[in-house]
Design a protein around this motif. Structure first.
Motif, short mmCIF file in Angstrom:
data_model
loop_
_atom_site.label_atom_id
_atom_site.label_comp_id
_atom_site.label_asym_id
_atom_site.label_seq_id
_atom_site.Cartn_x
_atom_site.Cartn_y
_atom_site.Cartn_z
N ARG A 1 5.10 -0.17 -33.81
CA ARG A 1 4.99 1.23 -33.05
C ARG A 1 6.32 1.86 -32.95
NH1 ARG A 1 -0.58 1.33 -30.19
NH2 ARG A 1 -1.96 0.17 -31.91
N THR A 2 7.07 1.12 -32.11
CA THR A 2 8.52 1.36 -31.56
C THR A 2 9.33 1.98 -32.73
OG1 THR A 2 8.17 0.26 -29.44
CG2 THR A 2 10.51 1.04 -30.16
N LEU A 3 9.38 1.36 -33.53
CA LEU A 3 10.41 1.66 -34.78
C LEU A 3 9.77 2.94 -35.79
CD1 LEU A 3 11.29 -1.92 -35.80
CD2 LEU A 3 12.87 -0.30 -34.87
N GLU A 4 8.67 3.08 -35.76
CA GLU A 4 7.83 4.27 -36.33
C GLU A 4 7.94 5.20 -35.64
OE1 GLU A 4 3.39 5.16 -37.64
OE2 GLU A 4 4.15 3.17 -38.15
N THR A 5 7.84 5.41 -34.37
CA THR A 5 7.64 6.75 -33.50
C THR A 5 8.93 6.75 -32.65
OG1 THR A 5 6.95 5.45 -31.63
CG2 THR A 5 5.32 6.21 -33.21
N GLY A 6 9.92 6.03 -32.43
CA GLY A 6 11.01 6.39 -31.68
C GLY A 6 10.65 6.15 -30.27
N LYS A 7 9.53 6.14 -29.95
CA LYS A 7 9.09 6.08 -28.51
C LYS A 7 8.92 4.38 -28.24
CE LYS A 7 6.72 10.55 -28.62
NZ LYS A 7 5.42 11.31 -28.38
N VAL A 8 9.55 3.91 -27.31
CA VAL A 8 9.19 2.49 -26.86
C VAL A 8 7.98 2.17 -26.62
CG1 VAL A 8 10.48 0.78 -25.81
CG2 VAL A 8 11.95 2.71 -26.54
N THR A 9 7.41 0.99 -27.10
CA THR A 9 6.28 1.01 -26.88
C THR A 9 6.07 -0.82 -26.40
OG1 THR A 9 5.15 2.30 -28.54
CG2 THR A 9 3.64 0.64 -27.95
N TYR A 10 5.59 -0.96 -25.38
CA TYR A 10 5.62 -2.25 -24.94
C TYR A 10 3.91 -2.75 -25.15
CZ TYR A 10 10.21 -1.29 -22.96
OH TYR A 10 11.25 -0.92 -22.85
N TRP A 11 3.95 -4.21 -24.89
CA TRP A 11 2.63 -4.88 -24.82
C TRP A 11 2.28 -5.02 -23.12
CZ3 TRP A 11 -2.01 -4.88 -26.91
CH2 TRP A 11 -2.89 -5.89 -26.29
N SER A 12 1.29 -4.39 -22.44
CA SER A 12 1.12 -4.59 -21.09
C SER A 12 0.33 -6.08 -20.97
CB SER A 12 0.36 -3.61 -20.41
OG SER A 12 -0.16 -3.82 -19.20
#
Length: 119
Positions: free
Chosen positions: A41-52
């Motif tokens: 998701r991070t690579l696709e959107t450019g918005k850093v997405t983590y797992w909480s």
């Protein structure tokens, strides 16, 4: 060579540590966890997405606070078991309102607050 997140070395919970670093200043901002899907998701959107880990849910940095991390570059360490996420950080990275989560130092055996919350 095409990158495949599944090629990384995840822990038993399917997670990998990700260190967020300011792309311009190289300041270490925070450490969080990612899984294969949050990396994709991070690579696709450019918005850093983590797992909480506490919420057991995806967490797009800044989604509620507005303190977004825009991906500049993602790097892998030599063992493929840790990520370096270089970002453009808007506002504080830490939930305490500080620029970095690493605001406590140990000086002469004592804990010392190294930075105050941003105004």
């Amino acid at each position: 060579m095409t990158f495949d997140p599944a090629s990384l070395q995840f822990n038993n919970a399917g997670l990998i540590p990700a260190i967020a670093q300011d792309a311009q200043t190289h300041e270490v901002l925070m450490l969080a966890w990612m899984n294969a899907e949050s990396i994709a998701r991070t690579l696709e959107t450019g918005k850093v997405t983590y797992w909480s880990r506490s919420r057991q849910a995806f967490w797009v940095k800044g989604e509620t606070s507005g303190n977004v991390q825009e991906l500049v570059e993602m790097r892998l360490d030599c063992d493929r078991d840790c990520l370096l996420v270089m970002v453009n950080q808007s506002g504080p990275a830490c939930h305490t309102g500080r620029r970095s989560c690493f605001y406590t130092g140990i000086q002469d055996g004592q804990e010392a607050e190294l930075m105050k919350p941003m105004d």
